[in-house]
Motif scaffolding. Structure first.
Motif, PDB file in Angstrom:
ATOM      1  N   ARG A 121       0.855  -1.192   0.000  1.00  0.00           N
ATOM      2  CA  ARG A 121       0.000   0.000   0.000  1.00  0.00           C
ATOM      3  C   ARG A 121       0.891   1.242   0.000  1.00  0.00           C
ATOM      4  O   ARG A 121       1.814   1.347   0.804  1.00  0.00           O
ATOM      5  CB  ARG A 121      -0.926   0.015   1.223  1.00  0.00           C
ATOM      6  N   THR A 162       0.930  10.376   1.760  1.00  0.00           N
ATOM      7  CA  THR A 162      -0.244  10.423   0.875  1.00  0.00           C
ATOM      8  C   THR A 162      -1.397   9.575   1.407  1.00  0.00           C
ATOM      9  O   THR A 162      -2.513   9.685   0.904  1.00  0.00           O
ATOM     10  CB  THR A 162       0.131   9.937  -0.543  1.00  0.00           C
ATOM     11  N   ASP A 163      -1.141   8.718   2.390  1.00  0.00           N
ATOM     12  CA  ASP A 163      -2.202   7.901   2.991  1.00  0.00           C
ATOM     13  C   ASP A 163      -1.956   7.856   4.497  1.00  0.00           C
ATOM     14  O   ASP A 163      -1.067   7.137   4.971  1.00  0.00           O
ATOM     15  CB  ASP A 163      -2.198   6.488   2.392  1.00  0.00           C
TER      16      ASP A 163
END
Length: 216
Positions: A121, A162-163
Motif C-alpha cells: 500500500r 499520501t495515505d
C-alpha cells in the motif's frame, strides 16, 4: 532542450532511443586541398545511426542502509517542510553500465524521487530533489558488463504522506517492533563524470527495500 549535445546523446543511448548523428565535412582543410574537394566535402552529410540500450535492470541492489525515521514537528505549520516526517539514510546501488562503455566513469552526485509502500500500500513520496554528493567504486564485470557501486548519504529528506491510515499502521508497528520494512519504487538521476565532462542521466528506474529503525 537546452542540454549539451553529449548529454543528450548519452541520455538517449541509455534509454534505447534510435539516435542519428549527422557527419559533414569541415570547411577547414589543408591549404593544399583543392577548393572543389572542400566544397564537395562540406556539401555531403552522412547519417550515422546508433541504437541505444534500454535501461532495464541497470540499477541492481538498490537499498537504503542505516535508515532513521524522524516524526514531524507537532508545532509546524501544515504544508511546511517541518510538518513532514524526515528520512536519513545511506543509499546504495549497483549500476550496470553498457558494455560499450569501456572507459573510466565516476558518479559524483545522485538524486531521486520515490514512491514508498508498506505491505503493498502506498504510504507516501520521498523526494530527494537536490543533488547529493556520492562516491562510486568499480566492482569488476558481470556477464561482460561493468558494475559500479554508488553510495550517497542523505540527511532529513522530507517524506510526503499520501495515505494517513498506512502511515498510522507504520507508526504502530514501529512502537511495538522497533523496526519495519518499507518498499520503494524510485526514479534515480545520476551525474556521471567522464572524459567528456559531467553527464547527467535522468530517471533510471529502481526498486528496493527500506528497513526503518525507530527514530523517536
Amino acid at each position: 532542450p537546452g542540454q549539451p549535445p553529449h548529454t543528450t546523446l548519452l541520455g538517449g543511448y541509455m534509454r534505447a532511443h534510435q539516435i542519428t548523428i549527422y557527419v559533414t565535412g569541415s570547411e577547414i582543410q589543408s591549404p593544399t586541398t583543392p577548393a572543389w574537394i572542400t566544397s564537395l566535402l562540406t556539401s555531403v552529410t552522412v547519417p550515422v545511426p546508433i541504437t541505444g540500450h534500454a535501461l532495464g535492470n541497470v540499477i541492481k541492489n538498490f537499498t537504503f542502509a542505516d535508515v532513521r525515521f524522524t516524526l514531524p514537528d507537532p508545532g509546524a505549520d501544515p504544508g511546511t517542510p517541518d510538518s513532514e516526517p524526515k528520512v536519513s539514510a545511506t543509499i546504495t546501488a549497483v549500476i550496470t553500465l553498457p558494455d560499450e562503455m569501456n572507459f573510466s566513469v565516476d558518479v559524483q552526485r545522485v538524486r531521486a524521487t520515490s514512491d514508498v509502500f508498506y505491505q503493498k500500500r502506498k504510504m507516501g513520496e520521498l523526494n530527494i530533489r537536490h543533488w547529493q554528493p556520492a562516491t562510486s567504486t568499480p566492482l569488476g564485470k558481470e556477464g561482460g558488463k561493468p558494475l559500479l557501486l554508488v553510495e550517497s548519504d542523505v540527511k532529513d529528506a522530507p517524506l510526503t504522506i499520501t495515505d494517513d491510515d498506512v502511515f498510522a499502521d507504520v507508526l504502530q508497528t514501529l512502537l511495538f517492533r522497533q523496526k519495519v520494512t518499507l518498499n520503494v519504487k524510485a526514479k534515480v538521476d545520476v551525474e556521471i563524470d567522464t572524459a567528456l565532462g559531467a553527464l547527467p542521466v535522468q530517471e533510471i528506474p529502481a526498486e528496493g527495500e527500506v528497513p526503518v529503525k525507530r527514530g523517536f
